[in-house]
Design a protein around this motif. Sequence first.
Motif, PDB file in Angstrom:
ATOM      1  N   ILE A 305      46.358  56.794  24.164  1.00  9.69           N
ATOM      2  CA  ILE A 305      47.944  57.059  23.933  1.00  9.69           C
ATOM      3  C   ILE A 305      48.308  56.659  22.646  1.00  9.69           C
ATOM      4  N   THR A 306      48.244  55.504  22.311  1.00  7.54           N
ATOM      5  CA  THR A 306      48.782  54.782  21.069  1.00  7.54           C
ATOM      6  C   THR A 306      48.092  55.439  19.954  1.00  7.54           C
ATOM      7  N   ARG A 307      46.858  55.575  19.924  1.00  6.63           N
ATOM      8  CA  ARG A 307      46.199  56.256  18.686  1.00  6.63           C
ATOM      9  C   ARG A 307      46.659  57.726  18.470  1.00  6.63           C
ATOM     10  N   PHE A 308      46.756  58.483  19.610  1.00  6.49           N
ATOM     11  CA  PHE A 308      47.116  59.919  19.807  1.00  6.49           C
ATOM     12  C   PHE A 308      48.629  60.274  18.988  1.00  6.49           C
ATOM     13  N   PHE A 309      49.577  59.165  19.261  1.00  2.74           N
ATOM     14  CA  PHE A 309      50.747  59.347  18.805  1.00  2.74           C
ATOM     15  C   PHE A 309      51.111  58.718  17.270  1.00  2.74           C
ATOM     16  N   GLU A 310      49.861  58.095  16.881  1.00  2.00           N
ATOM     17  CA  GLU A 310      49.962  57.257  15.727  1.00  2.00           C
ATOM     18  C   GLU A 310      50.859  56.087  15.797  1.00  2.00           C
ATOM     19  N   ALA A 311      51.091  55.348  16.846  1.00  2.00           N
ATOM     20  CA  ALA A 311      52.024  54.161  16.882  1.00  2.00           C
ATOM     21  C   ALA A 311      51.260  53.038  16.476  1.00  2.00           C
ATOM     22  N   SER A 312      52.151  52.022  16.075  1.00  2.00           N
ATOM     23  CA  SER A 312      51.395  50.879  15.569  1.00  2.00           C
ATOM     24  C   SER A 312      51.187  49.842  16.577  1.00  2.00           C
ATOM     25  N   HIS A 313      51.923  50.184  17.758  1.00  2.00           N
ATOM     26  CA  HIS A 313      51.653  49.136  18.614  1.00  2.00           C
ATOM     27  C   HIS A 313      51.962  49.937  20.203  1.00  2.00           C
ATOM     28  N   GLY A 314      51.498  49.547  21.339  1.00  5.23           N
ATOM     29  CA  GLY A 314      51.622  50.198  22.556  1.00  5.23           C
ATOM     30  C   GLY A 314      51.620  48.949  23.700  1.00  5.23           C
ATOM     31  N   THR A 315      52.742  49.171  24.312  1.00  2.00           N
ATOM     32  CA  THR A 315      52.606  48.159  25.799  1.00  2.00           C
ATOM     33  C   THR A 315      52.936  48.951  26.890  1.00  2.00           C
ATOM     34  N   LEU A 316      52.265  48.451  27.868  1.00  2.00           N
ATOM     35  CA  LEU A 316      52.520  48.888  29.487  1.00  2.00           C
ATOM     36  C   LEU A 316      53.152  48.121  30.239  1.00  2.00           C
ATOM     37  N   LEU A 317      54.354  48.283  30.895  1.00  2.00           N
ATOM     38  CA  LEU A 317      55.292  47.338  31.614  1.00  2.00           C
ATOM     39  C   LEU A 317      55.141  47.933  32.901  1.00  2.00           C
ATOM     40  N   SER A 318      55.378  47.161  33.955  1.00  2.00           N
ATOM     41  CA  SER A 318      55.443  47.561  35.470  1.00  2.00           C
ATOM     42  C   SER A 318      56.086  46.465  36.216  1.00  2.00           C
ATOM     43  N   PRO A 319      56.965  46.840  37.040  1.00  2.00           N
ATOM     44  CA  PRO A 319      58.049  45.936  37.781  1.00  2.00           C
ATOM     45  C   PRO A 319      56.987  45.056  38.838  1.00  2.00           C
ATOM     46  N   ASP A 320      57.323  44.000  39.151  1.00  2.00           N
ATOM     47  CA  ASP A 320      56.480  43.270  40.298  1.00  2.00           C
ATOM     48  C   ASP A 320      56.910  43.525  41.530  1.00  2.00           C
ATOM     49  N   ARG A 321      56.008  43.201  42.468  1.00  2.00           N
ATOM     50  CA  ARG A 321      56.209  43.558  44.071  1.00  2.00           C
ATOM     51  C   ARG A 321      57.466  43.180  44.357  1.00  2.00           C
ATOM     52  N   ALA A 322      58.264  42.285  43.900  1.00  2.00           N
ATOM     53  CA  ALA A 322      59.616  42.159  44.231  1.00  2.00           C
ATOM     54  C   ALA A 322      60.710  42.788  43.555  1.00  2.00           C
ATOM     55  N   GLY A 323      60.127  43.506  42.565  1.00  2.00           N
ATOM     56  CA  GLY A 323      61.205  44.405  41.741  1.00  2.00           C
ATOM     57  C   GLY A 323      62.122  43.488  40.825  1.00  2.00           C
ATOM     58  N   SER A 324      61.937  42.328  40.803  1.00  2.00           N
ATOM     59  CA  SER A 324      62.873  41.349  40.017  1.00  2.00           C
ATOM     60  C   SER A 324      62.238  41.140  38.569  1.00  2.00           C
TER      61      SER A 324
END
Length: 858
Positions: A305-324
């Motif tokens: 995905i990062t290479r497709f959009f020619e972005a310099s950096h890519g990060t995936l974040l997800s909430p923990d199980r507690a949502g905190s």
Amino acid sequence: MTLPGEPPYGFMIVQDGRIVFADAQAAGMCSLEPQNIIGTEIEGKFSPEDWSRVRQAMQTVSGSERPALVQDICPQTFAEAVGCVDILVSHTIFQGEPALCLAWIDRRGERQRQQEAEVMRDVMAALAGAGDLKQTLETLLVNLHGLIDYDRAGLFLVDENERIVLADRTAESVPAIHLDENPLVAEMRRTRRPVIVDDVQVDTRFNQWPDIQSVRGWLGAPLLAGEQMLGFISLGALNPAAYSASDAETMQMFASQVAQVLERVWVSEQSYRRTEELEVLSTISFALGQAESGGNTLLAILEHITRFFEASHGTLLSPDRAGSRLVVKASLDDRLVGLAYPSPRDALGNNDRIYDAQEEDIPENDVPENDVLENDVLWNTLHSGQLLVIPDVNEFLQPGAADIYTALFGKGQSAVLVPLKTGETVFGLLCLAFDTRRRFTPRSVRLFDAVAEIAGASLRRAVVLEALEKQIAIRTQHLSTLYSLNAIASEPLELYDFLDQALEITLDAMKSSAGVIHFLDEKGQGLYLVVQRALPREVATSLEKISIHDDFWNNLVHSPTPLVLPDLVGDPVIPPQLVSLDHPASRAYIGAPLRAKGQALGLLSLFGETILDYTIEDITLFMTIADQIGSLVERARLAQQAEMAAVVQERQRLARELHDSVTQLLYSQVLFSGASLKVLRQGNTSLAEQHLARIEQAAQQALKEMRLLVYELRPSNDLDEGLGSALQRRLEAVEKRSGIHAHLALHREPHLEPPIALALFRIAEEALNNTLKHAQASAVQVSLRAENGRLTLEILDDGRGFDPSENPHGGMGLANMRERAAALGSALEISSTVGHGTRVVVRIDYALKQNLLDEVVG
């Protein structure tokens, strides 16, 4: 006379080279009034080239009286540089004299229309050759000068969001004009006609118009394609009242043609863009499919995905199980993986507060203001589910900003936050950062959404798979921890050694730096330290004895749930024993009671740098460990009590045996000894000898039974060398030392399973005990024979025997032998007569008894 062409016409009569009559139209074409043109020479009204043509025509008509037409004549008073008048010369009579009539035919309107048509053809040809929408717009602006003079020009088009935006060559960031916000646009849309404004500087409708400061006169024409308005053309002049109705008509015609071309180009470009987007989405779908089939799926998808959009950096974040907390699940920068960003609620504080691991409600005074929650773009984007474009990230990189933004944006200039969804559920955020300042068009935003939708399913599967793998790893680790505890519990360890190893295992499983185990004292009034790991000496000393009259310790010991302290410093509720542990690596605390059968036994306490990394599974594991240690401690105590009870029981049995056998025999010796002394004093030696013989017999029997008691105190379950060897040791240890002639006869001893061999040994042992205690035998023989899969055990003595009919069931010893024989699938055979000894026989099919259970031995 029929004149060619269309009005207006003008008539002039010439005699002898001078104008003798002229109507207003003809005089007007020469820019003179009729009374001022009479008597002037006709020659001066034309250029030399045109006059030569007119004179020749006049001469021709004078000689032949036939009309002559001279075309494309330009009077000297006309400003145009091209011919725009045709003159028809004919013969006439004026005031009785021959004269020439010059009919002036004005061709200026026709010439202008021809010129406009030629310009339009050029424009249409240029538009037909334009490659895309941008080139088409540039062509329109360049060729528009050929039709109407202007000082400012702009093309406004309806974008994909139904807004009118400037689309000329120079505007990059001009504010958009919305259809419903400007009356001029609304008027053109309603009337479908051009609009003329004489002076825009006094017209309030232009207050928000872009680049209009120096413009006075204005002309706008809508671009119409069917019922749809594609936009409009804007022309501005530096002079007021610069445009006429004729200009408006010309613009209307021009705009109509342009709209058709724009519609065609726009449709073509949109079709091309859609095709291109579909190809792009197909390509990335294929790439994501390949990424899913490979290893490290999450990172592979992120890289695509990062290479497709020619972005310099890519990060995936997800909430923990507690949502905190938002946790970095994958990043092109490995250092960011695992980085956590708490929600504004948690970020505002509460770290110094004691809270229960199962507590869910937060007091009202701990809840932050709504504006704090809304101003955080990460959490706001996650909750709203709406894509967020950040053209300039510098506002998030100012001093005092959260570190997470520096980590995500780095040295970038622009960024996009894309919510990742499955259905209506947002499960994560994709953050793409760009090194350069990006201008995000509606098309690029659409593409972000489309890719996010496609990648969302792949990323969701990857996140779930990673979570499952992590959960499996955690469960495996937890099971390994519990297995290790059970393993050391099964070893022959002292309770202290077991607790020391259990604490070490717990510290490793919970990633803690120090720990301690306390037991409740017998009165339940205090805790005393049993084992500790890695505590400073002074802290361990302060924790050696703790009174549970303190509410903190009393509540913890009797609580059904663990207690978590994120920070031991700065809270008055925390007892001094824990406050003294002021070390960065041991600032956090988690404790749970040790319980068994609902009763508190003690306390398990751990210290670490932080408890924020603990999951629900970790807390559950800690509670399970505490419960298991409590159960194992209780089991150890019960085993110790059982051992003490067994010792007491064995002592009581020995006391009964001594009382029932040896003590009675010794007592009888005392009686016979006294009787012997008495009869000796009386001189009755014969009776004294009898008494001494009885004393000897009692002493011999007492000695036999004492040897038997000593033998029974030794372990007798060791049959490693076989049944025959065990029987031989018994005969040598008891019978032979008691003066009985004992013999073991073995005939092909087979290999027996331990339960079978032990059951046979117990039968033989009980029979030999009876012989020793009751038979008064001088000899005993034990034989063991194996023939054709059948084993026979026989015990034969030469004692006094007994009559089986007088007591067919026998005592407890005979009953035990019968039960063991029955468990082996056999029957106990006992034959005896008074005075002729006793014979005990057991026969079993040993080949069929190899799978007997342990209960055979009782």
